[in-house]
Write a protein that holds these residues in place. Sequence first.
Motif, PDB file in Angstrom:
ATOM      1  N   MET A 102       0.846  -1.179   0.000  1.00 16.73           N
ATOM      2  CA  MET A 102       0.000   0.000   0.000  1.00 16.73           C
ATOM      3  C   MET A 102       0.895   1.248   0.000  1.00 16.73           C
ATOM      4  SD  MET A 102      -3.042   0.990   2.589  1.00 16.73           S
ATOM      5  CE  MET A 102      -4.441   0.626   1.579  1.00 16.73           C
ATOM      6  N   ILE A 103       0.507   2.212  -0.784  1.00 11.96           N
ATOM      7  CA  ILE A 103       1.242   3.463  -0.900  1.00 11.96           C
ATOM      8  C   ILE A 103       0.835   4.385   0.242  1.00 11.96           C
ATOM      9  CG2 ILE A 103       1.660   5.475  -2.347  1.00 11.96           C
ATOM     10  CD1 ILE A 103       0.744   3.653  -4.715  1.00 11.96           C
ATOM     11  N   THR A 104       1.817   5.024   0.858  1.00 11.09           N
ATOM     12  CA  THR A 104       1.519   5.957   1.942  1.00 11.09           C
ATOM     13  C   THR A 104       1.828   7.390   1.511  1.00 11.09           C
ATOM     14  OG1 THR A 104       3.721   5.863   2.934  1.00 11.09           O
ATOM     15  CG2 THR A 104       2.115   4.197   3.648  1.00 11.09           C
ATOM     16  N   LEU A 105       1.195   8.327   2.180  1.00 15.38           N
ATOM     17  CA  LEU A 105       1.459   9.737   1.919  1.00 15.38           C
ATOM     18  C   LEU A 105       2.925  10.055   2.183  1.00 15.38           C
ATOM     19  CD1 LEU A 105       0.364  12.517   1.165  1.00 15.38           C
ATOM     20  CD2 LEU A 105      -0.258  12.837   3.555  1.00 15.38           C
ATOM     21  N   ASN A 106       3.500   9.434   3.177  1.00 11.38           N
ATOM     22  CA  ASN A 106       4.905   9.653   3.504  1.00 11.38           C
ATOM     23  C   ASN A 106       5.813   9.256   2.339  1.00 11.38           C
ATOM     24  OD1 ASN A 106       6.973  10.443   5.349  1.00 11.38           O
ATOM     25  ND2 ASN A 106       7.444   8.271   5.639  1.00 11.38           N
ATOM     26  N   GLN A 107       5.507   8.162   1.673  1.00 11.96           N
ATOM     27  CA  GLN A 107       6.312   7.730   0.531  1.00 11.96           C
ATOM     28  C   GLN A 107       6.245   8.758  -0.596  1.00 11.96           C
ATOM     29  OE1 GLN A 107       4.230   3.945   0.201  1.00 11.96           O
ATOM     30  NE2 GLN A 107       6.215   2.899   0.282  1.00 11.96           N
TER      31      GLN A 107
ATOM     32  N   GLN B 204       5.537  11.972  -0.275  1.00 13.91           N
ATOM     33  CA  GLN B 204       6.237  13.174   0.174  1.00 13.91           C
ATOM     34  C   GLN B 204       7.747  13.011   0.042  1.00 13.91           C
ATOM     35  OE1 GLN B 204       4.307  13.314   4.049  1.00 13.91           O
ATOM     36  NE2 GLN B 204       3.387  15.281   3.531  1.00 13.91           N
TER      37      GLN B 204
ATOM     38  N   CYS C  54       4.390   6.675  -6.762  1.00 17.87           N
ATOM     39  CA  CYS C  54       4.760   5.297  -6.450  1.00 17.87           C
ATOM     40  C   CYS C  54       4.022   4.287  -7.325  1.00 17.87           C
ATOM     41  CB  CYS C  54       4.528   4.984  -4.975  1.00 17.87           C
ATOM     42  SG  CYS C  54       5.333   6.148  -3.847  1.00 17.87           S
TER      43      CYS C  54
END
Length: 71
Positions: free
Chosen positions: A1-6, A8, A67
């Motif tokens: 799963m893609i995270t907002l942190n990745q 950013q 991503c």
Amino acid sequence: MITLNQIQEKLAYAITHSNMTQTAIANALNIKPTQICSYVNGRKMPALDTFANLCKLLDIDTNEILCQEDF
């Protein structure tokens, strides 16, 4: 799963490793330099139109930043 942190982190990397200063990027996008600083520091994400224009300006693929290449 893609995270907002990745997202950013990839955006910050693209900005800091571009051949442009943060001020030059901000001027080209007609936004304040503090906005670019906020993107680099992960405090804010750009609006969708700003994100698209930023990717175009830096000549980077939006799929890479989002991503999507990881899938």
